[in-house]
Every structure is written in C-alpha cells, then in structure tokens.
Design an enzyme around this catalytic site. Structure first.
Site, PDB file in Angstrom:
ATOM      1  CB  SER A 148      73.919 -28.584 -82.012  1.00 24.39           C
ATOM      2  OG  SER A 148      73.321 -27.577 -82.793  1.00 24.39           O
ATOM      3  CE1 TYR A 161      70.154 -26.568 -78.452  1.00 29.34           C
ATOM      4  CE2 TYR A 161      71.148 -25.935 -80.540  1.00 29.34           C
ATOM      5  CZ  TYR A 161      70.543 -26.893 -79.741  1.00 29.34           C
ATOM      6  OH  TYR A 161      70.339 -28.161 -80.227  1.00 29.34           O
TER       7      TYR A 161
END
Ligand code: NAP
Ligand code: GCO
Length: 287
Positions: A148, A161
């Site tokens: 990501s 995250y």
C-alpha cells in the site's frame, strides 16, 4: 526459446487469490484467468463467496471458492489441502485479503489494532507458510503481497494498517531472502488510491453534492489527477505471477499514478472545474 509474450502466459497454473470475491482480488483473478490460470479464492463469509462465485460465473471463469479465514492456520491448511486434491498444487499465491480501520491511534482499541495486524500481516504469513513447502519441493512459486502507500507513508487514523503494510513489505523481502534459492519469487503490488469498496467512504459526496475533502486531497496528490481503477493493476499482477518476472524478487512495485514520486500540487494551481467534471464511481461502501 519462448517468445517474449509467451513468458507472460500462466497456462495451467493454479492461482490462489485471498479475499477475492470483489474489489482488487476479483480483478487479479480475472487477469490471471485471461492469462490461462485456474482460479482459486477464499473469503471470510459464505455470502461473499457466493457473490464471488456469481461474478466469476458471469465472467465465464471457472473458479474454486470457499470460506476460509486467513487468520486461522487450521482453516488455511485445510483449504490448501482441499485445493491440492480438487484443483492442483498452488503455483501463485496473492495475499490480497485485507481490512482497514480508520480510527485515531489514541482512540483505537487493542482489539481493533490486533484485528488489522492479524488480517493484513499475520494472514500473509499463514498463507505463505502453507504454500511454501510445496513450492520449495517443486522449485517454483510466486507469492504476491498486497502492500500500500501505507507501506511507505503514514497518515492520520491508519496506524495499524500502516504498521501492517510496512511489515508486509519486510515480509516480502524476507520470503525473497529465505526462499529465492528455490526459484520462488515474492514481490508486492503497492496500489495507490484505487476505487474499490475499501476506499468508497473516502469518495462519498456530501448531502449538498460536494466532493469529499479526501477525494480532492488524493487528486491533488496524484500527478495523474484521478483515482486508480482495478484494471490499472491487472498488467502488473500478471507480470509478477509469470515467468517474465523470474529474476525480480523482494520488490514492491507501486502503481499510484505518481503519488510516491510527487511532493503534491501547489493549491493555487488546483483546477476545481476539472475535479467537478470527474467521473463518478458506481461503487458502494461495504456493508
Ligand atoms: P476490499 O474491497 O475490502 O476486499 C478485501 C477482501 O478481503 C474482502 O472480501 C474482505 O471481506 C476479505 N477479507 C477480510 N478479512 C478476511 C479474512 N480474515 N480472511 C479472508 N478474507 C478476508 O479491499 P480492496 O480494496 O479490494 O483491497 C485488496 C487489498 O489491497 C487489501 O489488502 C488492501 O489493503 C490492499 N490495497 C487496497 C487499496 C485500494 O485503494 N483499494 C490500495 C492499496 C492496497 P469483507 O468484505 O468482509 O471485509
Ligand atoms: C486510507 C486508504 C488507504 C488505501 C491504500 C493506499 O484510508 O488511507 O484506505 O490506506 O486503501 O492502501 O495505498
């Protein structure tokens, strides 16, 4: 010697994409099927697996799908065993299943933290560990992790995250380091901001039809000045799963319209009218 385009083919390969009932996982599976692979997927609930099966059927893609929680090692081992019996040994694993919780760190419960780390980091460990022995034995395998922007950057509300996706980048490098000697390649796709249900809350319009401030923020951070589409990721997914990438190992390849190369747009140069004309996305928030 095979022609260069032949090296991108995945004919007869078994590709397991985790959490692939919709979103990016479905797009990866579609791309792999087009390149000749047999598709295997899991998801966390039966309704999601049913939704995925219906999608694959609609697309004319034969797929094996089952409920399996990537955070539960016993379920994953059982799943892999069944796939080996019914479909074949897994040649390609895409650790795609992921969750995000957008909560300021000081308000985040330990349970929420653990849930994100568990799916986004421990899940790829469990699934990779389950397929590696057979890949080592066969001296061949591809593992692709879903990294990501948050493998490189932080931002408000996504501490767990970011920690998981940063950790996943290092797991990618470590799998490469430990198992590269067996002709196993482990790389990662690092998508920028892609229009899927996961990011739908960041694009929702206000009651007065105004754009979500985050939507504006992302467009101004992206030289391409748009959100990514699932199709933008398909070419790289096939490349990293194919013999064309056999000497690429331990890398994260970012597909972000240029976000990670760019300092961001001078606000005085923002062309508001361009944003107003932008396409709308027919994607709903997860229920
Ligand atoms: P998504 O739309 O939320 O899809 C992820 C899938 O994984 C969902 O079906 C989800 O089920 C499933 N899942 C969740 N927990 C699971 C578990 N324990 N076991 C098995 N399956 C589970 O996400 P996406 O946007 O397609 O993203 C896919 C991956 O790419 C994720 O790892 C994400 O972090 C990463 N990524 C996405 C973007 C983006 O902009 N969209 C950018 C960078 C990276 P539920 O529906 O119940 O959650
Ligand atoms: C967020 C986003 C992300 C993206 C993606 C970026 O809240 O910032 O959801 O983290 O989904 O992972 O690459």
């Amino acid at each position: 010697m095979a022609g260069v385009m032949e090296k991108f083919r995945l004919d007869g390969k078994v590709a397991w994409i985790t959490g692939a009932s919709y979103g990016l996982g479905l797009a990866y599976a579609q791309a792999y099927a087009e390149a000749g692979a047999k598709i295997v997927f899991n998801d966390i609930r039966q309704d999601l697996v049913d939704r995925g099966m219906a999608e694959y059927e609609k697309l004319g893609i034969p797929a094996f799908g089952k409920v399996c929680d990537v955070t539960k090692e016993d379920q994953v081992l059982e799943f892999v065993k069944e796939v080996e019996e019914k479909v074949g040994k897994i040649d390609i694993l895409v650790n795609n299943a992921g969750i995000i919780k957008r909560i300021p760190m000081t308000e985040m419960s330990l349970n929420d933290w653990n849930a994100v780390i568990s799916v986004d980091l421990t899940g790829p460990f469990i699934c990779s560990k389950a397929v590696l022995p057979s890949m080592i034995e066969r001296r061949s395998g591809k593992i692709i992790n879903a990294c990501s922007m948050m493998s490189e950057f932080g931002r408000e509300t996504v501490s767990a995250y970011a920690a998981a996706k940063g950790g996943l980048k290092m797991l990618t490098r470590n799998i490469c380091s430990e198992y590269g000697q067996y002709n196993i390649q482990c790389n990662a796709i690092g998508p920028g901001y892609i229009a899927t249900p996961q990011t739908a809350p960041l694009r929702e319009k206000g009651a007065d039809g105004s754009m979500h401030p985050f939507d504006r923020f992302i467009r101004s951070k992206t030289p391409a000045q748009r959100w990514g589409h699932t199709e933008d990721l398909m070419g790289l997914a096939v490349f990293l799963a194919s013999p064309a990438s056999d000497f690429i190992n331990g890398q994260v390849v970012y597909i972000d319209g240029g976000i990670s190369a760019y300092i961001g747009q001078d606000p005085s140069n923002l062309d508001e009218s361009k944003f107003a004309d932008e396409e709308e996305f027919d994607i709903k928030v997860n229920d």
